[in-house]
Design an enzyme around this catalytic site. Structure first.
Site, PDB file in Angstrom:
ATOM      1  N   ASP A  35       0.812  -1.226   0.000  1.00  0.00           N
ATOM      2  CA  ASP A  35       0.000   0.000   0.000  1.00  0.00           C
ATOM      3  C   ASP A  35       0.845   1.276   0.000  1.00  0.00           C
ATOM      4  OD1 ASP A  35       0.920  -0.461   2.557  1.00  0.00           O
ATOM      5  OD2 ASP A  35      -0.924   0.177   3.567  1.00  0.00           O
ATOM      6  N   GLU A  81      13.718  -4.190   9.805  1.00  0.00           N
ATOM      7  CA  GLU A  81      14.673  -3.598   8.842  1.00  0.00           C
ATOM      8  C   GLU A  81      16.107  -3.790   9.351  1.00  0.00           C
ATOM      9  OE1 GLU A  81      12.040  -2.101  10.121  1.00  0.00           O
ATOM     10  OE2 GLU A  81      10.765  -1.397   8.475  1.00  0.00           O
TER      11      GLU A  81
HETATM   12  N1  UDP Z   1       0.630  -7.979   5.530  1.00  0.00           N
HETATM   13  C1  UDP Z   1       0.469  -9.356   5.520  1.00  0.00           C
HETATM   14  N2  UDP Z   1      -0.286  -9.934   6.525  1.00  0.00           N
HETATM   15  C2  UDP Z   1      -0.905  -9.204   7.507  1.00  0.00           C
HETATM   16  C3  UDP Z   1      -0.722  -7.810   7.495  1.00  0.00           C
HETATM   17  C4  UDP Z   1       0.051  -7.223   6.501  1.00  0.00           C
HETATM   18  O1  UDP Z   1       0.996 -10.029   4.658  1.00  0.00           O
HETATM   19  O2  UDP Z   1      -1.566  -9.792   8.380  1.00  0.00           O
HETATM   20  C5  UDP Z   1       1.434  -7.345   4.461  1.00  0.00           C
HETATM   21  C6  UDP Z   1       0.776  -6.115   3.837  1.00  0.00           C
HETATM   22  O3  UDP Z   1      -0.029  -6.480   2.743  1.00  0.00           O
HETATM   23  C7  UDP Z   1       1.958  -5.262   3.445  1.00  0.00           C
HETATM   24  C8  UDP Z   1       3.023  -5.628   4.485  1.00  0.00           C
HETATM   25  O4  UDP Z   1       2.636  -6.889   5.048  1.00  0.00           O
HETATM   26  O5  UDP Z   1       2.425  -5.551   2.159  1.00  0.00           O
HETATM   27  C9  UDP Z   1       3.119  -4.596   5.596  1.00  0.00           C
HETATM   28  O6  UDP Z   1       1.854  -4.452   6.219  1.00  0.00           O
HETATM   29  P1  UDP Z   1       1.138  -3.053   6.411  1.00  0.00           P
HETATM   30  O7  UDP Z   1       1.158  -2.307   5.111  1.00  0.00           O
HETATM   31  O8  UDP Z   1      -0.192  -3.277   7.029  1.00  0.00           O
HETATM   32  O9  UDP Z   1       2.148  -2.395   7.428  1.00  0.00           O
HETATM   33  P2  UDP Z   1       2.310  -0.893   7.848  1.00  0.00           P
HETATM   34  O10 UDP Z   1       1.674  -0.024   6.816  1.00  0.00           O
HETATM   35  O11 UDP Z   1       1.624  -0.807   9.164  1.00  0.00           O
HETATM   36  O12 UDP Z   1       3.773  -0.689   7.938  1.00  0.00           O
HETATM   37 MN    MN Z   2       1.570  -0.289   4.703  1.00  0.00          MN
END
Ligand code: UDP
Ligand code: MN
Length: 308
Positions: free
Chosen positions: A168, A253
């Site tokens: 996203d 990271e």
């Molecule tokens: N993601 C996943 N399983 C989950 C939650 C997130 O595979 O239960 C994936 C999500 O689609 C994204 C990545 O892990 O590509 C990071 O998640 P998110 O974008 O929700 O993290 P944030 O924006 O909080 O850093």
């Molecule tokens: Mn995200």
């Protein structure tokens, strides 16, 4: 005599026109051969994206895939957080014409918080809902790295660069141009993350001397997943390098980077880390009305058969 001369002149002009037309017609061929952009080598970018089922998933993946369609020599490794691969993701990939590898692995979330969870997850309140927040994408990224190592081990050309891309975020095409310059590990600023307008490495005399980060600045590498890329062949040199559930939230990271580099070795990109080419945008959770609960006199036509 003059008649012969005129004929010769016509002949010369005719030949000149012919030569010009010939050159004009064959110009694209010369362009192909000598255009430095086309003849120069472009390392493959392996983009690793974990993804999971939610209402905005197709919207997010559509936006991301259509950015990736504009990136040359790109290989998308997409890993679903699911027991089975879904048709939605499989069809989206097929229709994209992208070079891709479709994998899946389900995150095993323990229902009861354990000591380990307390270490790796944080108890957080978002809009009055309090819940455990654990690192996402750990198993998925590791599965992708396993695939990558197997792939590179037999690949003729092992050169490339690995970029961990959440589904996203917002990616400028420029960030992909930058990462092709990576020798070992390249870094650049990330917009709208960690409570800051921009989280970024600090560069002094062309070297990374520190980080401008507000959220957990004590992290070994206070940097977002979208803010670095790693030379792909180094994953063969370091078969042990992977993400871990045993580290506290926000340390993924640092966990992966520690295998490959140190702060002073980082290669600052994006104009010495002064440009933002990627943003940690987050898609708002959509609120959908439930017609059954609304008890409407004229309920809307059911739309369950439509993929959204
Ligand atoms: N993601 C996943 N399983 C989950 C939650 C997130 O595979 O239960 C994936 C999500 O689609 C994204 C990545 O892990 O590509 C990071 O998640 P998110 O974008 O929700 O993290 P944030 O924006 O909080 O850093
Ligand atoms: Mn995200």
């Amino acid at each position: 005599m003059s008649f012969v001369n005129i004929k010769k002149q016509y002949l010369a002009i005719g030949m000149l026109v012919f030569v010009i037309l010939f050159l004009f017609n064959t110009r694209p061929v010369f362009q192909c051969q000598f255009n430095p952009e086309q003849s120069s080598y472009l390392p493959t970018i392996y983009g690793i994206t974990p993804t999971y089922l939610r209402l905005a998933q197709k919207a997010d993946l559509t936006r991301l895939s259509q950015t990736l369609m504009l990136v040359k020599n790109f290989h998308w490794i997409i890993i679903e957080d699911s027991e089975e691969k879904t048709k939605l993701v499989a069809n989206l990939l097929k229709e994209s014409n992208l070079k891709y590898t479709h994998l899946n692995v389900k995150t095993q979330k323990s229902k009861h918080s354990t000591l380990l969870d307390i270490n790796v997850c944080v108890f957080q309140t978002v809009k009055f809902n309090t819940s455990w927040y654990c690192a996402s994408g750990v198993e998925q990224r590791n599965t992708a790295l396993d695939w990558l190592r197997t792939h590179l081990a037999t690949a003729e050309d092992k050169r490339g660069v690995v970029y961990f891309m959440d589904d996203d975020n917002t990616y400028s095409l420029k960030v992909f141009e930058e990462m092709r310059k990576v020798k070992k590990v390249g870094v650049w600023p990330v917009g709208i993350v960690g409570g800051m307008r921009v989280e970024m490495p600090v560069v002094t005399d062309g070297k990374v001397s520190g980080f401008n980060a507000w959220w957990k600045p004590f992290r070994p590498f206070p940097i977002d997943m979208a803010g670095f890329a790693i030379n792909a062949t180094m994953f063969l040199d370091h078969p042990e390098a992977k993400f871990s559930r045993k580290v506290q939230s926000g340390f993924q990271e640092s966990e992966i980077l520690k295998y490959f580099t140190t702060t002073d070795e980082l290669e600052p990109l994006a104009d010495n880390c002064t440009k933002v080419y990627v943003w940690h945008t987050r898609t708002q959770k959509p609120s959908i009305l439930n017609p059954k609960k609304l008890k409407l006199k004229h309920p809307p036509i059911p739309d369950d058969h439509i993929e959204v």
